[in-house]
Motif scaffolding. Structure first.
Motif, PDB file in Angstrom:
ATOM      1  N   ARG A  43      -5.642  24.104   0.221  1.00 53.64           N
ATOM      2  CA  ARG A  43      -5.083  23.581   1.456  1.00 53.64           C
ATOM      3  C   ARG A  43      -3.939  22.585   1.297  1.00 53.64           C
ATOM      4  N   GLN A  44      -3.653  22.121   0.098  1.00 52.67           N
ATOM      5  CA  GLN A  44      -2.652  21.076  -0.039  1.00 52.67           C
ATOM      6  C   GLN A  44      -1.305  21.599  -0.527  1.00 52.67           C
ATOM      7  N   THR A  45      -0.264  20.865  -0.172  1.00 52.52           N
ATOM      8  CA  THR A  45       1.073  21.174  -0.674  1.00 52.52           C
ATOM      9  C   THR A  45       1.175  20.745  -2.134  1.00 52.52           C
ATOM     10  N   ALA A  46       2.262  21.126  -2.768  1.00 55.86           N
ATOM     11  CA  ALA A  46       2.450  20.783  -4.177  1.00 55.86           C
ATOM     12  C   ALA A  46       2.448  19.271  -4.383  1.00 55.86           C
ATOM     13  N   SER A  47       3.156  18.538  -3.529  1.00 52.69           N
ATOM     14  CA  SER A  47       3.208  17.075  -3.667  1.00 52.69           C
ATOM     15  C   SER A  47       1.834  16.456  -3.455  1.00 52.69           C
ATOM     16  N   GLN A  48       1.082  16.969  -2.482  1.00 48.51           N
ATOM     17  CA  GLN A  48      -0.258  16.461  -2.234  1.00 48.51           C
ATOM     18  C   GLN A  48      -1.181  16.749  -3.415  1.00 48.51           C
ATOM     19  N   ARG A  49      -1.067  17.948  -3.990  1.00 48.30           N
ATOM     20  CA  ARG A  49      -1.911  18.309  -5.141  1.00 48.30           C
ATOM     21  C   ARG A  49      -1.660  17.352  -6.309  1.00 48.30           C
ATOM     22  N   LEU A  50      -0.390  17.138  -6.617  1.00 46.78           N
ATOM     23  CA  LEU A  50      -0.060  16.297  -7.765  1.00 46.78           C
ATOM     24  C   LEU A  50      -0.494  14.851  -7.521  1.00 46.78           C
ATOM     25  N   ALA A  51      -0.199  14.326  -6.337  1.00 50.47           N
ATOM     26  CA  ALA A  51      -0.590  12.949  -6.018  1.00 50.47           C
ATOM     27  C   ALA A  51      -2.106  12.798  -6.115  1.00 50.47           C
ATOM     28  N   HIS A  52      -2.832  13.760  -5.587  1.00 51.40           N
ATOM     29  CA  HIS A  52      -4.297  13.682  -5.553  1.00 51.40           C
ATOM     30  C   HIS A  52      -4.884  13.683  -6.957  1.00 51.40           C
ATOM     31  N   ILE A  53      -4.430  14.601  -7.806  1.00 50.41           N
ATOM     32  CA  ILE A  53      -5.034  14.693  -9.138  1.00 50.41           C
ATOM     33  C   ILE A  53      -4.684  13.480  -9.997  1.00 50.41           C
ATOM     34  N   LEU A  54      -3.483  12.912  -9.817  1.00 53.30           N
ATOM     35  CA  LEU A  54      -3.113  11.724 -10.590  1.00 53.30           C
ATOM     36  C   LEU A  54      -3.941  10.513 -10.167  1.00 53.30           C
ATOM     37  N   ALA A 113      -3.534  23.714 -13.831  1.00 54.10           N
ATOM     38  CA  ALA A 113      -4.602  23.090 -13.057  1.00 54.10           C
ATOM     39  C   ALA A 113      -4.332  23.153 -11.563  1.00 54.10           C
ATOM     40  N   LEU A 114      -3.068  23.056 -11.175  1.00 52.16           N
ATOM     41  CA  LEU A 114      -2.721  22.929  -9.760  1.00 52.16           C
ATOM     42  C   LEU A 114      -2.254  24.236  -9.129  1.00 52.16           C
ATOM     43  N   GLY A 115      -2.285  25.322  -9.873  1.00 53.26           N
ATOM     44  CA  GLY A 115      -1.913  26.620  -9.319  1.00 53.26           C
ATOM     45  C   GLY A 115      -0.437  26.718  -8.982  1.00 53.26           C
ATOM     46  N   LEU A 116       0.403  26.073  -9.785  1.00 51.79           N
ATOM     47  CA  LEU A 116       1.848  26.057  -9.552  1.00 51.79           C
ATOM     48  C   LEU A 116       2.565  26.612 -10.772  1.00 51.79           C
ATOM     49  N   SER A 117       3.814  27.024 -10.577  1.00 54.62           N
ATOM     50  CA  SER A 117       4.629  27.426 -11.719  1.00 54.62           C
ATOM     51  C   SER A 117       5.140  26.177 -12.429  1.00 54.62           C
ATOM     52  N   LEU A 118       5.603  26.355 -13.660  1.00 55.99           N
ATOM     53  CA  LEU A 118       6.135  25.221 -14.416  1.00 55.99           C
ATOM     54  C   LEU A 118       7.355  24.640 -13.715  1.00 55.99           C
ATOM     55  N   VAL A 119       8.203  25.508 -13.162  1.00 58.37           N
ATOM     56  CA  VAL A 119       9.382  25.030 -12.437  1.00 58.37           C
ATOM     57  C   VAL A 119       8.969  24.220 -11.213  1.00 58.37           C
ATOM     58  N   HIS A 120       7.958  24.705 -10.500  1.00 56.59           N
ATOM     59  CA  HIS A 120       7.509  24.025  -9.283  1.00 56.59           C
ATOM     60  C   HIS A 120       6.897  22.664  -9.604  1.00 56.59           C
ATOM     61  N   ILE A 121       6.110  22.572 -10.675  1.00 58.11           N
ATOM     62  CA  ILE A 121       5.497  21.286 -11.014  1.00 58.11           C
ATOM     63  C   ILE A 121       6.566  20.289 -11.422  1.00 58.11           C
ATOM     64  N   ASN A 122       7.603  20.758 -12.141  1.00 53.52           N
ATOM     65  CA  ASN A 122       8.691  19.860 -12.531  1.00 53.52           C
ATOM     66  C   ASN A 122       9.434  19.333 -11.309  1.00 53.52           C
ATOM     67  N   ARG A 123       9.701  20.215 -10.342  1.00 50.69           N
ATOM     68  CA  ARG A 123      10.385  19.786  -9.119  1.00 50.69           C
ATOM     69  C   ARG A 123       9.529  18.792  -8.333  1.00 50.69           C
ATOM     70  N   THR A 124       8.227  19.014  -8.327  1.00 57.36           N
ATOM     71  CA  THR A 124       7.330  18.124  -7.589  1.00 57.36           C
ATOM     72  C   THR A 124       7.302  16.741  -8.223  1.00 57.36           C
ATOM     73  N   ILE A 125       7.290  16.682  -9.544  1.00 55.36           N
ATOM     74  CA  ILE A 125       7.348  15.392 -10.242  1.00 55.36           C
ATOM     75  C   ILE A 125       8.634  14.662  -9.888  1.00 55.36           C
ATOM     76  N   GLN A 126       9.747  15.397  -9.885  1.00 59.07           N
ATOM     77  CA  GLN A 126      11.028  14.775  -9.551  1.00 59.07           C
ATOM     78  C   GLN A 126      11.026  14.266  -8.105  1.00 59.07           C
ATOM     79  N   THR A 127      10.388  14.999  -7.202  1.00 60.13           N
ATOM     80  CA  THR A 127      10.318  14.563  -5.805  1.00 60.13           C
ATOM     81  C   THR A 127       9.569  13.238  -5.679  1.00 60.13           C
ATOM     82  N   LEU A 128       8.421  13.117  -6.331  1.00 53.00           N
ATOM     83  CA  LEU A 128       7.647  11.872  -6.260  1.00 53.00           C
ATOM     84  C   LEU A 128       8.377  10.727  -6.948  1.00 53.00           C
ATOM     85  N   ARG A 129       9.140  11.050  -7.977  1.00 49.40           N
ATOM     86  CA  ARG A 129       9.968  10.015  -8.623  1.00 49.40           C
ATOM     87  C   ARG A 129      11.048   9.502  -7.672  1.00 49.40           C
TER      88      ARG A 129
END
Length: 241
Positions: free
Chosen positions: A137-148, A178-194
């Motif tokens: 149910r969560q977006t990529a940013s929500q997934r990353l924030a939650h697991i961290l 772990a988050l069901g994302l591609s490597l490119v997507h996880i990198n973009r999500t990290i950059q967004t939170l940064r």
């Protein structure tokens, strides 16, 4: 022992019992297969390092169900066969706690130790349910924030790190698995939170700069607070089938 003692106060004799029942240690190198799906399951405690609970797909992809951290108990309430593989994400040391599982399971340990292990099991279940919600149910940013946030809380519970400032000894590819994302997507999500100045990630060092904002973004509730909503009078359950 630090983690179990936080879940329920243990006596000196309880701590001595844990020592006696966990003397057999196993050492694993990075990427070592600790247990393969379908093999006989051995109850373990993670003493150091990170372990991934993994299901591997025929085409080579894999889903990481959870990261097992120092202080975590593995297989306290499992069938005789492993339903997923365990892979060392770092150098790992575990202890065979089969004698402890057996003593807790048949009631030969103290009530305090049974309650501590029962609460550890309940926490494991809450972590798995959190992960299902992340993936479903969560977006990529929500997934990353939650697991961290969750990892920080779990490390702090075992006195391993500050919940907002810790070492993350896994790769972006591991996070993607772990988050069901591609490597490119996880990198973009990290950059967004940064860019939003919510977190800082340099190498393996993570700093959660605005944990309240991250928690609001991810709808994060600390695992301990989730447990507080359960009945305090619940009886400890049997650990072995």
């Amino acid at each position: 022992m630090r983690k179990l003692n936080k879940l329920h106060a243990l006596s000196g004799s309880d701590i001595d019992e844990i020592h006696r029942c966990s003397l057999r240690r196993q050492h694993y190198h990075h990427d070592a297969q600790i247990c393969r799906e379908g093999e006989r399951f051995v109850c373990r405690a993670v003493l150091s390092g990170w372990v991934a609970q993994v299901r591997e797909l025929p085409d080579g992809r894999r889903q990481i169900f959870s990261f097992l951290l120092p202080g975590d108990l593995i297989g306290m309430r499992r069938s005789s066969q492993a339903h997923s593989s365990l892979i060392a994400m770092t150098e790992v040391v575990t202890a065979d706690i089969t004698p402890l599982c057996e003593r807790v399971g048949d009631g030969r340990s103290s009530m305090a130790l049974q309650k501590a292990c029962g609460r550890a099991e309940e926490m494991e279940e809450r972590i798995l349910l959190n992960h299902i919600v992340r993936l479903g149910r969560q977006t990529a940013s929500q997934r990353l924030a939650h697991i961290l946030l969750e990892i920080g809380e779990r490390l702090a519970m075992a006195d391993q790190a500050d919940p907002c400032d810790y070492t993350l000894p896994i790769t972006q590819e591991n996070l993607a698995d772990a988050l069901g994302l591609s490597l490119v997507h996880i990198n973009r999500t990290i950059q967004t939170l940064r860019r939003e100045q919510l977190m800082h990630l340099h190498g393996r060092h993570v700093v959660l700069l605005r944990p309240e904002r991250l928690a609001s973004l991810a709808g994060f509730t600390p695992i301990e607070e989730q447990g507080a909503r359960s009945s305090p009078r619940a009886e400890p359950r049997s650990w072995v089938n």
